[in-house]
Design a protein around this motif. Structure first.
Motif, PDB file in Angstrom:
ATOM      1  N   THR A 172      20.225  92.937 107.085  1.00 16.19           N
ATOM      2  CA  THR A 172      20.125  94.216 107.786  1.00 16.19           C
ATOM      3  C   THR A 172      18.958  94.171 108.758  1.00 16.19           C
ATOM      4  OG1 THR A 172      20.969  95.375 105.822  1.00 16.19           O
ATOM      5  CG2 THR A 172      19.844  96.713 107.488  1.00 16.19           C
ATOM      6  N   ALA A 173      19.151  94.664 109.970  1.00 13.59           N
ATOM      7  CA  ALA A 173      18.050  94.761 110.929  1.00 13.59           C
ATOM      8  C   ALA A 173      17.023  95.757 110.406  1.00 13.59           C
ATOM      9  CB  ALA A 173      18.575  95.203 112.289  1.00 13.59           C
ATOM     10  N   ARG A 174      15.741  95.367 110.446  1.00 14.25           N
ATOM     11  CA  ARG A 174      14.705  96.216 109.880  1.00 14.25           C
ATOM     12  C   ARG A 174      13.469  96.238 110.771  1.00 14.25           C
ATOM     13  NH1 ARG A 174      16.214  97.173 104.625  1.00 14.25           N
ATOM     14  NH2 ARG A 174      17.589  95.600 103.682  1.00 14.25           N
ATOM     15  N   GLY A 175      12.834  97.399 110.799  1.00 12.54           N
ATOM     16  CA  GLY A 175      11.532  97.553 111.409  1.00 12.54           C
ATOM     17  C   GLY A 175      10.652  98.358 110.467  1.00 12.54           C
ATOM     18  N   TYR A 176       9.341  98.133 110.518  1.00 12.98           N
ATOM     19  CA  TYR A 176       8.382  98.874 109.690  1.00 12.98           C
ATOM     20  C   TYR A 176       8.738  98.774 108.207  1.00 12.98           C
ATOM     21  CZ  TYR A 176       7.407 100.695 114.305  1.00 12.98           C
ATOM     22  OH  TYR A 176       7.118 100.791 115.638  1.00 12.98           O
ATOM     23  N   MET A 177       8.747  97.559 107.718  1.00 10.11           N
ATOM     24  CA  MET A 177       9.120  97.297 106.326  1.00 10.11           C
ATOM     25  C   MET A 177       7.920  96.778 105.545  1.00 10.11           C
ATOM     26  SD  MET A 177      10.997  93.815 107.405  1.00 10.11           S
ATOM     27  CE  MET A 177      10.780  94.379 109.098  1.00 10.11           C
ATOM     28  N   ALA A 178       8.048  96.731 104.236  1.00  6.35           N
ATOM     29  CA  ALA A 178       7.062  96.077 103.371  1.00  6.35           C
ATOM     30  C   ALA A 178       7.649  94.747 102.922  1.00  6.35           C
ATOM     31  CB  ALA A 178       6.751  96.955 102.166  1.00  6.35           C
ATOM     32  N   ALA A 179       6.796  93.752 102.747  1.00  2.00           N
ATOM     33  CA  ALA A 179       7.298  92.443 102.350  1.00  2.00           C
ATOM     34  C   ALA A 179       6.195  91.653 101.664  1.00  2.00           C
ATOM     35  CB  ALA A 179       7.829  91.670 103.561  1.00  2.00           C
ATOM     36  N   GLY A 180       6.597  90.678 100.851  1.00  4.30           N
ATOM     37  CA  GLY A 180       5.630  89.835 100.176  1.00  4.30           C
ATOM     38  C   GLY A 180       6.335  88.713  99.445  1.00  4.30           C
ATOM     39  N   GLU A 181       5.542  87.722  98.985  1.00  3.03           N
ATOM     40  CA  GLU A 181       6.098  86.617  98.207  1.00  3.03           C
ATOM     41  C   GLU A 181       6.069  86.962  96.721  1.00  3.03           C
ATOM     42  OE1 GLU A 181       5.259  82.034  96.769  1.00  3.03           O
ATOM     43  OE2 GLU A 181       3.679  83.214  97.692  1.00  3.03           O
ATOM     44  N   VAL A 182       7.198  86.855  96.084  1.00  5.58           N
ATOM     45  CA  VAL A 182       7.293  87.077  94.643  1.00  5.58           C
ATOM     46  C   VAL A 182       8.065  85.907  94.047  1.00  5.58           C
ATOM     47  CG1 VAL A 182       8.024  88.620  92.804  1.00  5.58           C
ATOM     48  CG2 VAL A 182       7.319  89.586  94.995  1.00  5.58           C
ATOM     49  N   GLY A 183       7.384  85.112  93.231  1.00 11.30           N
ATOM     50  CA  GLY A 183       8.031  83.984  92.589  1.00 11.30           C
ATOM     51  C   GLY A 183       8.568  82.951  93.553  1.00 11.30           C
ATOM     52  N   GLY A 184       7.864  82.727  94.656  1.00 12.00           N
ATOM     53  CA  GLY A 184       8.291  81.730  95.623  1.00 12.00           C
ATOM     54  C   GLY A 184       9.365  82.200  96.575  1.00 12.00           C
ATOM     55  N   ARG A 185       9.755  83.470  96.488  1.00  8.57           N
ATOM     56  CA  ARG A 185      10.760  84.039  97.384  1.00  8.57           C
ATOM     57  C   ARG A 185      10.160  85.180  98.185  1.00  8.57           C
ATOM     58  NH1 ARG A 185      16.461  84.127  93.944  1.00  8.57           N
ATOM     59  NH2 ARG A 185      16.381  81.943  93.263  1.00  8.57           N
ATOM     60  N   VAL A 186      10.804  85.487  99.296  1.00 12.26           N
ATOM     61  CA  VAL A 186      10.350  86.570 100.168  1.00 12.26           C
ATOM     62  C   VAL A 186      11.135  87.829  99.839  1.00 12.26           C
ATOM     63  CG1 VAL A 186      10.129  87.372 102.541  1.00 12.26           C
ATOM     64  CG2 VAL A 186       9.746  84.960 102.006  1.00 12.26           C
ATOM     65  N   PHE A 198      14.836  86.618 100.194  1.00 11.70           N
ATOM     66  CA  PHE A 198      15.134  85.354 100.861  1.00 11.70           C
ATOM     67  C   PHE A 198      14.693  84.199  99.978  1.00 11.70           C
ATOM     68  CE2 PHE A 198      13.842  81.826 103.699  1.00 11.70           C
ATOM     69  CZ  PHE A 198      15.074  81.577 104.302  1.00 11.70           C
ATOM     70  N   ASP A 199      15.620  83.266  99.750  1.00 12.58           N
ATOM     71  CA  ASP A 199      15.348  82.055  98.982  1.00 12.58           C
ATOM     72  C   ASP A 199      15.113  80.914  99.975  1.00 12.58           C
ATOM     73  OD1 ASP A 199      15.323  79.751  97.467  1.00 12.58           O
ATOM     74  OD2 ASP A 199      17.029  80.319  96.222  1.00 12.58           O
ATOM     75  N   PRO A 200      13.867  80.434 100.130  1.00 16.45           N
ATOM     76  CA  PRO A 200      13.601  79.393 101.126  1.00 16.45           C
ATOM     77  C   PRO A 200      14.263  78.058 100.801  1.00 16.45           C
ATOM     78  CG  PRO A 200      11.659  79.771  99.772  1.00 16.45           C
ATOM     79  CD  PRO A 200      12.645  80.832  99.417  1.00 16.45           C
ATOM     80  N   GLU A 201      14.545  77.796  99.533  1.00 12.12           N
ATOM     81  CA  GLU A 201      15.215  76.553  99.167  1.00 12.12           C
ATOM     82  C   GLU A 201      16.673  76.580  99.608  1.00 12.12           C
ATOM     83  OE1 GLU A 201      14.021  73.833  97.964  1.00 12.12           O
ATOM     84  OE2 GLU A 201      11.969  74.510  97.588  1.00 12.12           O
ATOM     85  N   ALA A 202      17.336  77.698  99.340  1.00 10.51           N
ATOM     86  CA  ALA A 202      18.749  77.827  99.727  1.00 10.51           C
ATOM     87  C   ALA A 202      18.903  78.238 101.180  1.00 10.51           C
ATOM     88  CB  ALA A 202      19.440  78.839  98.814  1.00 10.51           C
ATOM     89  N   GLY A 203      17.856  78.835 101.761  1.00  8.22           N
ATOM     90  CA  GLY A 203      17.908  79.258 103.156  1.00  8.22           C
ATOM     91  C   GLY A 203      18.796  80.456 103.400  1.00  8.22           C
ATOM     92  N   ARG A 204      18.892  81.376 102.425  1.00  6.83           N
ATOM     93  CA  ARG A 204      19.758  82.539 102.613  1.00  6.83           C
ATOM     94  C   ARG A 204      19.158  83.786 101.969  1.00  6.83           C
ATOM     95  NH1 ARG A 204      22.930  79.425  98.872  1.00  6.83           N
ATOM     96  NH2 ARG A 204      22.866  80.333  96.768  1.00  6.83           N
ATOM     97  N   TRP A 205      19.617  84.932 102.475  1.00  2.86           N
ATOM     98  CA  TRP A 205      19.210  86.245 101.962  1.00  2.86           C
ATOM     99  C   TRP A 205      20.257  86.763 100.989  1.00  2.86           C
ATOM    100  CZ3 TRP A 205      14.624  88.618 103.351  1.00  2.86           C
ATOM    101  CH2 TRP A 205      13.952  88.071 104.449  1.00  2.86           C
TER     102      TRP A 205
END
Length: 378
Positions: A172-186, A198-205
């Motif tokens: 989903t297109a987003r602006g003004y969001m909160a985000a952080g790393e939790v358990g190696g994921r975004v 987002f899983d950086p290993e799998a490369g997908r949301w």
């Protein structure tokens, strides 16, 4: 075969064996674990140059991107790599987002490739998340400059290659969001309550649980202990108590933020050594630490952030403790990229105390206004 021929053959085999041994050694004469530590402490900006030294150095320095020799665990990465402070700032003249890296040991700023054009054009509308153990920073979403159109795009910086690339766009297109790393994921959370991971290993949301209740206007966010905390914080004219929420990655669920945490969240939060610290927005910019057992913020002894570090400011913390004795490090990046480096000492059984040191930004940074800071191990 003559005796001399046999001798020559043995000598040749011995020479080849010695050559193989030399090739196998990262640094001749040093134990492998010592040599690995030496190479892991080479400045990441010069890895391309160092890879030309030998095929062994090339294999070792590129192993992190190929799933090979380098340690892959967070503990190994933190203990063997160096922390670098990455500061994102807007140039008021060019209106472009810049990223600079500070080597906390040499106190020198490093020149990085420019942030891709068109990324996060509207100041403050995008989210920035660092994955310290992977040496990656994600610039997520935002709003196009001069308009209200939110975007899905995600740009990623890799310290391994010292370059920018594109990651999969958000669902989903987003602006003004909160985000952080939790358990190696975004983890990304919109103000409307919808979230995705987002899983950086799998490369997908993938979608995450929807947060119920009234909207929470993002003021600050921090990730610690497997949770992402989002808070409105206290803001003038204090018409009502702030709202706050916590996302638990293990259960994929949201809960209301503990009362003491949300009511005492009066500044910008940095996480260091697994502890949450706030640089208070009022007074002398004193440092506070969250005590989960008491659901209260405790004042850290020592002075506030030195006055020469001016607004606007952003904060960041090192992932692990350093140097023994449970020391933790906090960074406060102010206008012109002047940086207050706070070293926190003390533990659960003794009073915590912070000591500050200021690293002045170069003269050419005088007009830069910081908007985010991250610590990577590179």
């Amino acid at each position: 075969m003559s005796f001399s021929s046999i001798s020559k053959q043995k000598a040749l085999c011995a020479e080849e064996a010695r050559g193989e041994d030399e090739v196998m050694e990262l640094i001749p004469g040093l134990p492998e674990e010592v040599a690995e530590k030496c190479l892991l402490h080479l400045p990441f900006l010069y890895h391309r140059l160092f890879r030309t030294v030998s095929s062994n150095w090339n294999r070792f320095l590129t192993a992190d991107t190929q799933g090979a020799a380098k340690p892959s665990t967070v503990a190994a990465t933190v203990s063997l790599s160096l922390p670098f402070l990455f500061a994102f700032a807007f140039d008021p003249v060019s209106r472009r987002l810049q990223c600079q890296a500070l080597d906390p040991f040499s106190r020198r700023w490093l020149l990085l490739p420019p942030v891709p054009s068109g990324v996060a054009a509207a100041a403050g509308s995008f989210a920035v998340v660092g994955l310290p153990a992977r040496g990656e920073i994600y610039v997520i979403g935002g709003v196009e400059e001069g308009g209200e159109k939110a975007v899905r795009s995600v740009a990623v910086y890799s310290a391994a290659t010292n370059g920018w690339g594109e990651a999969a766009g958000m669902r989903t297109a987003r602006g003004y969001m909160a985000a952080g790393e939790v358990g190696g994921r975004v983890v990304v959370a919109g103000e409307d309550g919808e979230a995705e991971v987002f899983d950086p290993e799998a490369g997908r949301w993938s979608p995450a649980a929807v947060r119920g209740g009234a909207p929470v206007a993002r003021y600050d966010a921090a990730a610690a202990g497997g949770k992402l905390y989002v808070t409105e914080g206290w803001a003038w004219p204090f018409e009502r108590a702030p709202r706050g929420a916590a996302y638990d990655a293990a259960t994929d669920s949201w809960a209301e933020m503990a009362r003491g945490m949300r009511e005492g969240w009066t500044g910008s939060c940095a996480v260091s050594g697994g502890r949450m610290y706030i640089v208070a927005e009022y007074g002398e910019w004193r440092l506070k630490m969250y005590d989960e057992s008491r659901d209260a913020w405790r004042m850290v002894a020592g002075g506030g952030v030195p006055g020469e570090v001016r607004r606007p400011h952003v904060v960041a913390g090192e992932l692990g403790e350093f140097g023994g004795g449970g020391r933790r490090r906090i960074y406060v990046v102010g206008a012109g990229l002047d940086v207050a480096v706070g070293t926190v000492r003390g533990g659960a059984e003794e009073e915590e105390r912070v000591e500050w040191e200021v690293v002045k930004g170069p003269a050419e940074f005088v007009g830069l206004a910081p908007c985010n800071a991250q610590v990577l191990y590179a």
